[in-house]
Design a protein around this motif. Sequence first.
Motif, PDB file in Angstrom:
ATOM      1  N   ASP A  69       0.845  -1.191   0.000  1.00  0.00           N
ATOM      2  CA  ASP A  69       0.000   0.000   0.000  1.00  0.00           C
ATOM      3  C   ASP A  69       0.879   1.239   0.000  1.00  0.00           C
ATOM      4  N   SER A  70       0.274   2.409   0.279  1.00  0.00           N
ATOM      5  CA  SER A  70       1.026   3.671   0.231  1.00  0.00           C
ATOM      6  C   SER A  70       2.139   3.729   1.269  1.00  0.00           C
ATOM      7  N   SER A  71       1.990   2.977   2.365  1.00  0.00           N
ATOM      8  CA  SER A  71       3.023   2.969   3.396  1.00  0.00           C
ATOM      9  C   SER A  71       4.063   1.876   3.188  1.00  0.00           C
ATOM     10  N   GLY A  72       3.882   1.047   2.145  1.00  0.00           N
ATOM     11  CA  GLY A  72       4.831  -0.018   1.881  1.00  0.00           C
ATOM     12  C   GLY A  72       4.483  -1.343   2.515  1.00  0.00           C
ATOM     13  N   ARG A  80       2.456  -4.822   3.043  1.00  0.00           N
ATOM     14  CA  ARG A  80       1.752  -5.797   2.214  1.00  0.00           C
ATOM     15  C   ARG A  80       0.720  -6.546   3.062  1.00  0.00           C
ATOM     16  N   ASP A 138      -7.356   3.893  10.342  1.00  0.00           N
ATOM     17  CA  ASP A 138      -6.307   3.109   9.677  1.00  0.00           C
ATOM     18  C   ASP A 138      -4.958   3.224  10.376  1.00  0.00           C
TER      19      ASP A 138
END
Length: 415
Positions: free
Chosen positions: A4-7, A9, A73
């Motif tokens: 995702d955007s934060s890396g 998975r 989130d």
Amino acid sequence: GAPDSSGRRAPVPIDGKTETLNIDTVILATGQAVEPEGLTGLNLTRKRAIVYDKFTHATSLGGVFAGGDCGNDKISIAIESIAAARKTALSVDAYLHGAPVALAAQYVHEREDISEKTFEDRERMCRAEYKSLSPEQRRDNFLQVYESFTHDDAAREASRCLECGCSDYFECKLLKNARSYGVAPECFCGGKTLTELDDAHPYVKRDPNKCILCGLCVRVCAQLVGAEALGLTARGFDVVVRPAMGKPLEETSCVSCGMCVSVCPTGALREKTPLAKPVPLEETVTETTCVGCSVGCSTKITTHGNIPLRILPRNGGVNRSSLCRNGRFALVDYPEPKALDERAYRDAILLMGKALQRAQAVYGASSAAIALSAYHTNEEIAAAQRFTARLGVRLISPGSTPSPLLTSPNTFSQL
């Protein structure tokens, strides 16, 4: 799965890839999710977490509040969840009392001029390593995996910290008022004058970079104490509070009374404490009376646990909200206890008594006297009264504040 955007998975099952493992216990540790059943109308994020206001922690349902790992989130650590619970509790309390729920973010000051070059003169110290059990030792039990630090290791680890925050945090009037009145610091951003710190005084620690130029320290030093050891120098944007004539504070007429520290609303002027490293601490205040002399000044002693930290003047009393150096900084300047040589002490008293008797024999009985002031303790005054009564020597009390023991002729007989 794809990051995702934060890396991060997320695990995704692969069709047709099935493997059977013979195991006894399964601990599901691949993530967590909120179960919102029973809360119809509750807004959720794309990961099915609860949406709540970051200030009030209110959700889309009236009277429902959330915080911590369950919303926005955010995967947080335990201490952040505890902080969120405290904020949520304040909002819930306001809601139940019918008050408007408006939990605003507290004002904090953040520095943006810190970089690796700032610490080039500091020794790089690696983090201490915890002793831990090997995988073989912990595989079939619930023993503590990491051992606690020893006292020496904990002290060494704590000493690596370069900054513990402003030691005036719990008393800073500027911070308190900034939060009370909702200050908007972005209106005042711009250039600032940085002044070299002065830490040479034995009792007072000065940090001009925290000064707000209120002038209280200058006024109390000049108008109440009469020392005039501090003053405002330069003009306009470059004004700064400095010791008189640009000298170090300890070389001025400063009498180390600590009144400038008492009136300072920020951490620009702080008293030094017996702690090896000053840190912001919540203090317990105990009202008492100074025993440094026979005046009996009203004082307050602050402690943290069983550690004495500061001696402060108390409003009222004979000292009128001020203290002398000996009373104000007794904890900082307390000498190491020394064993007395009883024989040498007795010899000194005999020598002094013989000298007084010789003076009386040569110049007359009224020629010898011992002078005491209110700055001697009651015990010292009582001992001097016994000594002078035995020798027939006068006991005089020069000064503007004589002790009651020295002014009452019948005091000694009443002790």
